[in-house]
Design an enzyme around this catalytic site. Structure first.
Site, PDB file in Angstrom:
ATOM      1  N   GLU A  24      21.193 114.403  88.884  1.00  0.00           N
ATOM      2  CA  GLU A  24      22.407 115.141  89.279  1.00  0.00           C
ATOM      3  C   GLU A  24      22.451 116.594  88.795  1.00  0.00           C
ATOM      4  O   GLU A  24      23.472 117.048  88.299  1.00  0.00           O
ATOM      5  CB  GLU A  24      23.640 114.383  88.777  1.00  0.00           C
ATOM      6  CG  GLU A  24      23.695 112.944  89.266  1.00  0.00           C
ATOM      7  CD  GLU A  24      24.832 112.153  88.634  1.00  0.00           C
ATOM      8  OE1 GLU A  24      25.640 112.740  87.889  1.00  0.00           O
ATOM      9  OE2 GLU A  24      24.921 110.951  88.902  1.00  0.00           O
ATOM     10  N   GLU A 131      22.313 102.625  93.031  1.00  0.00           N
ATOM     11  CA  GLU A 131      23.767 102.560  92.827  1.00  0.00           C
ATOM     12  C   GLU A 131      24.517 102.204  94.111  1.00  0.00           C
ATOM     13  O   GLU A 131      25.588 102.734  94.394  1.00  0.00           O
ATOM     14  CB  GLU A 131      24.279 103.876  92.233  1.00  0.00           C
ATOM     15  CG  GLU A 131      23.531 104.280  90.971  1.00  0.00           C
ATOM     16  CD  GLU A 131      24.100 105.521  90.294  1.00  0.00           C
ATOM     17  OE1 GLU A 131      25.291 105.825  90.493  1.00  0.00           O
ATOM     18  OE2 GLU A 131      23.341 106.166  89.543  1.00  0.00           O
TER      19      GLU A 131
END
Length: 227
Positions: A24, A131
């Site tokens: 990220e 995820e």
């Protein structure tokens, strides 16, 4: 950072086939490339390069992944791909791409998911879907308090049907890219507990997974495994 990577990767060297090395770092803001994290403020983009370098030194046989969310955004996806290409050209050992799949009944569309996987496949790297969960509520990207309309949290037949349809078509598309996608990981197992119970709306129950609160498979499970 090097001490940390060598301690963790060294402990599990030869036992773990892949490491999620950096997460990220790309900004969601259209006019900003990197998120202004403390790592970035201190060391610039070099910290990304060094993380992969140290991970490769600590565990040379493991595959090393860069992982990010909201990659279905055209703008963010382009920034991720550009960064990976540039770093690989410099010899940075980024060896796979992780695509976080916190999706919802309205996002991504079939067309958006197709384009996303087609774009990332041009990197010729293994892709991990990470995820994965499908919220039964329309997608929102920012946390907020409950409103009056948020108090109906029943897993209605309408929510159930839409979720089943989304699970079915995303796995149909995943199978089209089976040469590129080498792993799919769900973000928990059952609806008994999910991070979506508190995001984006605090204390709003969600039902995002393939098994219900009693750990029994939902119809969405069969939409995934029967093909």
């Amino acid at each position: 950072m090097k001490d940390h990577i060598f301690a963790v990767a060294g402990r599990y060297k030869g036992k773990v086939y892949a490491w999620d090395v950096v997460n990220e770092v790309i900004s969601d803001k259209p006019d900003e490339v990197y998120r202004p994290s403390l790592f970035y403020q201190i060391a610039g983009e070099e910290f990304i390069e060094k993380a992969f370098q140290f991970a490769h030194e600590a565990d040379p046989k493991a595959l090393l992944f860069y992982n990010d969310y909201n990659e279905i955004s055209d703008i963010k996806r382009a920034k991720i791909i550009k960064m990976v290409k540039e770093m690989r050209e410099k010899g940075v050992p980024i060896q796979g791409i992780g695509l976080q799949a916190h999706w919802a009944v309205n996002e991504p569309t079939k067309e958006k998911l197709e384009q996303t996987l087609a774009d990332f496949s041009t990197l010729n790297l293994p892709i991990h879907i990470t995820e994965l969960d499908i919220s039964v509520y329309p997608k929102e990207h920012n946390s907020r308090d409950r409103k009056a309309e948020d108090y109906d949290t029943q897993f209605t037949p309408e929510k159930k049907k839409k979720q089943e349809e989304v699970y079915q078509y995303i796995f149909e598309i995943f199978r089209k890219y089976k040469k590129n996608i080498t792993a799919i990981t769900f973000w928990n197992i059952s609806d008994r507990r999910s991070w979506l119970d508190n995001f984006p709306v605090r204390n709003r129950k969600d039902y995002p997974l393939l098994f219900d609160k009693d750990l029994k498979n939902k119809e969405a499970f069969w939409r995934v495994v029967k093909f």
